[in-house]
Design a protein around this motif. Structure first.
Motif, PDB file in Angstrom:
ATOM      1  N   LEU A 284      25.337  40.111  33.280  1.00  0.00           N
ATOM      2  CA  LEU A 284      24.382  40.182  34.386  1.00  0.00           C
ATOM      3  C   LEU A 284      24.856  41.160  35.454  1.00  0.00           C
ATOM      4  O   LEU A 284      24.058  41.931  36.020  1.00  0.00           O
ATOM      5  CB  LEU A 284      24.182  38.786  34.976  1.00  0.00           C
ATOM      6  N   MET A 285      26.150  41.160  35.750  1.00  0.00           N
ATOM      7  CA  MET A 285      26.676  42.070  36.775  1.00  0.00           C
ATOM      8  C   MET A 285      26.460  43.527  36.397  1.00  0.00           C
ATOM      9  O   MET A 285      26.204  44.377  37.265  1.00  0.00           O
ATOM     10  CB  MET A 285      28.161  41.808  36.989  1.00  0.00           C
ATOM     11  N   THR A 286      26.564  43.875  35.117  1.00  0.00           N
ATOM     12  CA  THR A 286      26.337  45.264  34.709  1.00  0.00           C
ATOM     13  C   THR A 286      24.890  45.676  34.932  1.00  0.00           C
ATOM     14  O   THR A 286      24.604  46.855  35.174  1.00  0.00           O
ATOM     15  CB  THR A 286      26.713  45.469  33.233  1.00  0.00           C
ATOM     16  N   LEU A 287      23.959  44.724  34.860  1.00  0.00           N
ATOM     17  CA  LEU A 287      22.556  45.039  35.138  1.00  0.00           C
ATOM     18  C   LEU A 287      22.304  45.130  36.638  1.00  0.00           C
ATOM     19  O   LEU A 287      21.493  45.948  37.097  1.00  0.00           O
ATOM     20  CB  LEU A 287      21.644  43.975  34.522  1.00  0.00           C
ATOM     21  N   LEU A 288      22.981  44.304  37.410  1.00  0.00           N
ATOM     22  CA  LEU A 288      22.821  44.362  38.859  1.00  0.00           C
ATOM     23  C   LEU A 288      23.388  45.654  39.435  1.00  0.00           C
ATOM     24  O   LEU A 288      22.986  46.082  40.526  1.00  0.00           O
ATOM     25  CB  LEU A 288      23.522  43.162  39.508  1.00  0.00           C
ATOM     26  N   ALA A 289      24.309  46.295  38.712  1.00  0.00           N
ATOM     27  CA  ALA A 289      24.909  47.538  39.211  1.00  0.00           C
ATOM     28  C   ALA A 289      23.883  48.639  39.391  1.00  0.00           C
ATOM     29  O   ALA A 289      24.090  49.558  40.189  1.00  0.00           O
ATOM     30  CB  ALA A 289      26.007  47.993  38.250  1.00  0.00           C
ATOM     31  N   ALA A 290      22.755  48.560  38.682  1.00  0.00           N
ATOM     32  CA  ALA A 290      21.737  49.597  38.793  1.00  0.00           C
ATOM     33  C   ALA A 290      21.124  49.656  40.184  1.00  0.00           C
ATOM     34  O   ALA A 290      20.600  50.697  40.587  1.00  0.00           O
ATOM     35  CB  ALA A 290      20.637  49.366  37.755  1.00  0.00           C
ATOM     36  N   GLU A 291      21.189  48.568  40.927  1.00  0.00           N
ATOM     37  CA  GLU A 291      20.594  48.553  42.264  1.00  0.00           C
ATOM     38  C   GLU A 291      21.649  48.506  43.366  1.00  0.00           C
ATOM     39  O   GLU A 291      21.309  48.291  44.536  1.00  0.00           O
ATOM     40  CB  GLU A 291      19.657  47.354  42.405  1.00  0.00           C
ATOM     41  N   ALA A 292      22.907  48.695  42.988  1.00  0.00           N
ATOM     42  CA  ALA A 292      23.987  48.708  43.982  1.00  0.00           C
ATOM     43  C   ALA A 292      24.059  50.103  44.596  1.00  0.00           C
ATOM     44  O   ALA A 292      24.751  50.991  44.090  1.00  0.00           O
ATOM     45  CB  ALA A 292      25.312  48.330  43.324  1.00  0.00           C
ATOM     46  N   ARG A 293      23.306  50.302  45.688  1.00  0.00           N
ATOM     47  CA  ARG A 293      23.223  51.621  46.310  1.00  0.00           C
ATOM     48  C   ARG A 293      24.261  51.815  47.422  1.00  0.00           C
ATOM     49  O   ARG A 293      24.671  52.935  47.696  1.00  0.00           O
ATOM     50  CB  ARG A 293      21.821  51.826  46.890  1.00  0.00           C
ATOM     51  N   SER A 294      24.674  50.740  48.055  1.00  0.00           N
ATOM     52  CA  SER A 294      25.623  50.863  49.155  1.00  0.00           C
ATOM     53  C   SER A 294      27.048  50.643  48.665  1.00  0.00           C
ATOM     54  O   SER A 294      27.279  50.034  47.607  1.00  0.00           O
ATOM     55  CB  SER A 294      25.307  49.847  50.249  1.00  0.00           C
TER      56      SER A 294
ATOM     57  N   ARG B  56      29.206  48.732  50.033  1.00  0.00           N
ATOM     58  CA  ARG B  56      29.503  47.304  50.122  1.00  0.00           C
ATOM     59  C   ARG B  56      29.059  46.571  48.866  1.00  0.00           C
ATOM     60  O   ARG B  56      29.784  45.706  48.353  1.00  0.00           O
ATOM     61  CB  ARG B  56      28.809  46.713  51.349  1.00  0.00           C
ATOM     62  N   ALA B  57      27.879  46.910  48.360  1.00  0.00           N
ATOM     63  CA  ALA B  57      27.378  46.256  47.149  1.00  0.00           C
ATOM     64  C   ALA B  57      28.250  46.591  45.941  1.00  0.00           C
ATOM     65  O   ALA B  57      28.540  45.727  45.103  1.00  0.00           O
ATOM     66  CB  ALA B  57      25.930  46.671  46.886  1.00  0.00           C
TER      67      ALA B  57
ATOM     68  N   VAL C 257      31.449  47.421  45.990  1.00  0.00           N
ATOM     69  CA  VAL C 257      32.732  46.721  46.140  1.00  0.00           C
ATOM     70  C   VAL C 257      32.580  45.245  45.776  1.00  0.00           C
ATOM     71  O   VAL C 257      33.447  44.659  45.100  1.00  0.00           O
ATOM     72  CB  VAL C 257      33.262  46.876  47.577  1.00  0.00           C
ATOM     73  N   ALA C 258      31.462  44.631  46.193  1.00  0.00           N
ATOM     74  CA  ALA C 258      31.244  43.214  45.885  1.00  0.00           C
ATOM     75  C   ALA C 258      31.156  42.979  44.382  1.00  0.00           C
ATOM     76  O   ALA C 258      31.731  42.014  43.854  1.00  0.00           O
ATOM     77  CB  ALA C 258      29.971  42.726  46.577  1.00  0.00           C
ATOM     78  N   LEU C 259      30.457  43.858  43.683  1.00  0.00           N
ATOM     79  CA  LEU C 259      30.340  43.707  42.228  1.00  0.00           C
ATOM     80  C   LEU C 259      31.686  43.914  41.543  1.00  0.00           C
ATOM     81  O   LEU C 259      32.045  43.180  40.613  1.00  0.00           O
ATOM     82  CB  LEU C 259      29.314  44.700  41.680  1.00  0.00           C
ATOM     83  N   VAL C 260      32.430  44.918  41.980  1.00  0.00           N
ATOM     84  CA  VAL C 260      33.732  45.191  41.365  1.00  0.00           C
ATOM     85  C   VAL C 260      34.692  44.021  41.576  1.00  0.00           C
ATOM     86  O   VAL C 260      35.373  43.575  40.642  1.00  0.00           O
ATOM     87  CB  VAL C 260      34.339  46.489  41.933  1.00  0.00           C
ATOM     88  N   VAL C 261      34.717  43.489  42.795  1.00  0.00           N
ATOM     89  CA  VAL C 261      35.600  42.358  43.082  1.00  0.00           C
ATOM     90  C   VAL C 261      35.195  41.135  42.267  1.00  0.00           C
ATOM     91  O   VAL C 261      36.047  40.420  41.714  1.00  0.00           O
ATOM     92  CB  VAL C 261      35.583  42.042  44.585  1.00  0.00           C
ATOM     93  N   SER C 262      33.890  40.894  42.161  1.00  0.00           N
ATOM     94  CA  SER C 262      33.413  39.747  41.380  1.00  0.00           C
ATOM     95  C   SER C 262      33.783  39.898  39.911  1.00  0.00           C
ATOM     96  O   SER C 262      34.227  38.941  39.261  1.00  0.00           O
ATOM     97  CB  SER C 262      31.893  39.614  41.526  1.00  0.00           C
ATOM     98  N   TRP C 263      33.621  41.108  39.379  1.00  0.00           N
ATOM     99  CA  TRP C 263      33.950  41.333  37.960  1.00  0.00           C
ATOM    100  C   TRP C 263      35.449  41.131  37.730  1.00  0.00           C
ATOM    101  O   TRP C 263      35.850  40.484  36.760  1.00  0.00           O
ATOM    102  CB  TRP C 263      33.535  42.738  37.560  1.00  0.00           C
ATOM    103  N   LEU C 264      36.257  41.684  38.619  1.00  0.00           N
ATOM    104  CA  LEU C 264      37.708  41.547  38.463  1.00  0.00           C
ATOM    105  C   LEU C 264      38.145  40.097  38.616  1.00  0.00           C
ATOM    106  O   LEU C 264      39.071  39.634  37.935  1.00  0.00           O
ATOM    107  CB  LEU C 264      38.434  42.422  39.478  1.00  0.00           C
ATOM    108  N   ALA C 265      37.494  39.358  39.507  1.00  0.00           N
ATOM    109  CA  ALA C 265      37.873  37.962  39.719  1.00  0.00           C
ATOM    110  C   ALA C 265      37.673  37.144  38.456  1.00  0.00           C
ATOM    111  O   ALA C 265      38.477  36.257  38.142  1.00  0.00           O
ATOM    112  CB  ALA C 265      37.053  37.369  40.864  1.00  0.00           C
ATOM    113  N   ILE C 266      36.621  37.443  37.712  1.00  0.00           N
ATOM    114  CA  ILE C 266      36.355  36.701  36.479  1.00  0.00           C
ATOM    115  C   ILE C 266      37.217  37.223  35.338  1.00  0.00           C
ATOM    116  O   ILE C 266      37.694  36.465  34.491  1.00  0.00           O
ATOM    117  CB  ILE C 266      34.868  36.801  36.109  1.00  0.00           C
ATOM    118  N   SER C 267      37.452  38.523  35.318  1.00  0.00           N
ATOM    119  CA  SER C 267      38.110  39.137  34.162  1.00  0.00           C
ATOM    120  C   SER C 267      39.625  39.066  34.196  1.00  0.00           C
ATOM    121  O   SER C 267      40.265  38.915  33.163  1.00  0.00           O
ATOM    122  CB  SER C 267      37.701  40.615  34.046  1.00  0.00           C
ATOM    123  N   THR C 268      40.197  39.179  35.365  1.00  0.00           N
ATOM    124  CA  THR C 268      41.645  39.372  35.401  1.00  0.00           C
ATOM    125  C   THR C 268      42.400  38.368  36.255  1.00  0.00           C
ATOM    126  O   THR C 268      43.618  38.306  36.176  1.00  0.00           O
ATOM    127  CB  THR C 268      41.967  40.781  35.933  1.00  0.00           C
ATOM    128  N   MET C 269      41.723  37.596  37.090  1.00  0.00           N
ATOM    129  CA  MET C 269      42.454  36.707  37.994  1.00  0.00           C
ATOM    130  C   MET C 269      43.087  35.552  37.220  1.00  0.00           C
ATOM    131  O   MET C 269      42.406  34.816  36.521  1.00  0.00           O
ATOM    132  CB  MET C 269      41.521  36.154  39.077  1.00  0.00           C
TER     133      MET C 269
END
Length: 564
Positions: A485-495, A497-498, A500-512
């Motif tokens: 879902l996050m990879t699909l939401l990236a299409a509308e991440a124009r700012s 801040r958005a 960074v939020a997606l990258v942090v969320s992905w890393l939190a699930i993948s590597t933490m």
């Protein structure tokens, strides 16, 4: 044909090659008694380097008609040389011919085929967007290396250093496929209650079942799914009872279905958003939940992929395919049933009828193959144990299991471990049923508030994640659909801040990796659960976005529907 397309095709070929090679080699090498003579890392190295050599040849002949023939010739030469050099000294020349032929096909035919069919808009992107192209190149390299590494462990479990989490004894010695195959063999032998604990586990021996399949160094666990799922391992047992052959083949099937679903969904979305989804699909592929699910062989990964393919089939007006796929997922995992609610809320009676009809056929087939015993045992024995959490008794005994459980059912158990009084399984059950009502409501809202393809896909993935979190025990691999879902939401991440939020969320699930102190790990786990639920709910409840101009056909369709 420019180098950008060749590189993307190289990543795809080098990712697929070791998976396919080991799936072909394992049964042939075992039958010939030569499997242990040929090291899995050596075969994996050949499988990765062969597409690289062919890509170099294809790039050297770029723009020339002879490029495809030269690439195929290079693949034939490399496959033949590798078969002779590796197989002849070890007495395994003939068994190695089919696996190296598979690598030949991927390198010599598949690589140029993929490169030719990639969009020409990718040509020159390395000059136009150097940072993005460089990051994707690094991602592609990591995808190839990590997939090759995991392929080694899936081919030879004795090489524990190649597993995803080599320091974790549990993940190194855990294989969900063992429970599936063992239960299937028990049902074939006429055992009615296939849900009792295997004798290899802890517990009173009188209440346990003897193991029927040799799973080697892996732990044999209890079967937890409804009876219709057993049709799949029963079918696999028609070909072999060798668990390690089945494990390697199942890894290839799961990896192939997930990769196909990722790319099929991106193509169905189409336009610029579809291209972004396709380019970011390696992030979903390589994530910790995805690889962990594939290493363990859990059906969760495949259920998500099949459910998405089912919804695409419904949209393409192929209800027979969609109904069969979704019915099998619902009967196997239950939680994909939220997508059925989604269909009913949209008044798509025909599609829902196909799901119901397919489910009826599968149940009748299961009764014919398995008999009524497993169904009676599931309703009278397993369902009460699932409702109370008894089926996952280890959850309350292990802090690691509590931390890694993302289900709503597990929240009271976490609070009890932190010293909160009054927490009990009955509270977990009550909380789960309240959550079910919320999830059903979100499914109805999702069905009424979607107006373009990408948002539909976001809703499907969000509902699959919400459904998976309803299970009594939801380990990290259930979050595959969330990261997708996050990879699909990236299409509308124009700012910024958005992004960074997606990258942090992905890393939190993948590597933490959660800390060992339960006083820190358990609260962090609950915070992650809350953040995940907020993300999934937001992806459904947010305001509708206008249909993009890149898909005029969809815009016209939406206009006609609103006029009607």
């Amino acid at each position: 044909m420019k180098c950008e397309r060749i590189f993307i095709a190289l990543v795809a070929a080098s990712t697929a090659s070791p998976i396919v090679l080991h799936a072909v080699w394992r049964p042939l090498g075992t039958a010939a008694g030569a499997f242990e003579a040929v090291p899995a890392p050596l075969l994996t190295l050949i499988a990765v380097l062969s597409p690289l050599a062919c890509a170099i040849v294809l790039a050297a002949f770029a723009g020339r008609p002879a490029g495809a023939r030269a690439t195929l010739g290079a693949a034939i030469f490399l496959a033949g040389a590798a078969a002779v050099a590796v197989g002849a000294p070890r007495g395994a020349l003939l068994p190695l011919v089919p696996p190296f032929a598979a690598v030949l096909a991927i390198s010599g035919l598949g690589l140029p085929w993929v490169a030719r069919r990639l969009p020409a808009s990718l040509d020159g992107v390395a000059r136009r967007r150097r940072v993005a192209a460089g990051l994707w190149a690094v991602l592609g390299l990591v995808v190839v290396l990590q997939t090759a590494r995991l392929s080694v462990f899936m081919a030879d479990p004795s090489i524990t250093g190649a597993s995803l989490l080599p320091r974790s004894v549990f993940f190194v010695r855990h294989a969900c496929l063992g429970a599936y195959v063992n239960a299937a063999e028990l049902s074939r032998q006429g055992v009615a209650n296939v849900y009792r604990e295997p004798r290899a586990s802890s517990g009173p021996a009188a209440s346990q079942l003897p193991p029927t399949i040799d799973v080697g160094p892996f732990m044999l666990e209890a079967y937890q799914y409804p009876p219709p799922f057993l049709l799949l391992p029963r079918f696999a047992l028609l070909f072999t009872r060798d668990f390690f052959i089945l494990r390697t083949a199942w890894f290839a099937v799961q990896a192939g279905l997930l990769a196909f679903a990722l790319l099929r969904l991106a193509r169905w979305i189409g336009g610029e958003e579809g291209r972004i989804a396709a380019l970011l699909s390696p992030l979903a592929w390589i994530s910790l939940p995805s690889f962990l699910g594939m290493q363990l062989g859990n059906f969760q990964i495949t259920a998500i992929a099949l459910s998405i393919l089912a919804m695409i089939a419904f949209e393409a007006r192929r209800p027979g395919i969609g109904g069969a796929l979704l019915a099998f997922c619902v009967l196997s995992k239950l939680w994909p049933g939220l997508l059925v609610i989604y269909l009913l809320a949209q008044r798509r009676w025909r599609d829902a009828a196909w799901v119901l009809g397919s489910a009826l056929v599968l149940v009748l087939a299961s009764l014919a193959v398995l008999g009524p015993g497993p169904f009676a045992a599931f309703m009278s024995y397993q369902v009460p144990r699932l409702s109370s959490g008894e089926a996952f008794g280890f959850m309350s005994k292990s802090i690691a299991a509590l931390v890694g459980n993302y289900s709503v059912f597990g929240i009271p158990f976490k609070l009890a471990a932190l010293g909160v009084p009054g927490m009990s399984p009955s509270i977990s059950s009550s909380l789960s049923w309240r959550y079910t009502l919320v999830a059903l409501g979100l499914a109805v809202i999702a069905a009424r508030r979607i107006d373009d393809r990408r948002l539909k896909a976001c809703a499907w993935l969000a509902l699959l994640s919400l459904g998976a979190l309803r299970a009594p025990f939801a380990p990290g691999y259930v979050l595959v659909s969330t990261q997708w879902l996050m990879t699909l939401l990236a299409a509308e991440a124009r700012s910024r801040r958005a992004v960074v939020a997606l990258v942090v969320s992905w890393l939190a699930i993948s590597t933490m990796v959660p800390p060992t102190d339960p006083r820190v790990a358990l609260p962090l786990s609950m915070v992650a659960q809350g953040a995940g639920f907020a993300l999934l709910s937001w992806s459904i409840l947010r305001r509708r976005r206008p249909v993009t101009a890149s898909r005029p056909a969809d815009a016209r369709k939406a206009a006609l529907e609103s006029a009607a």
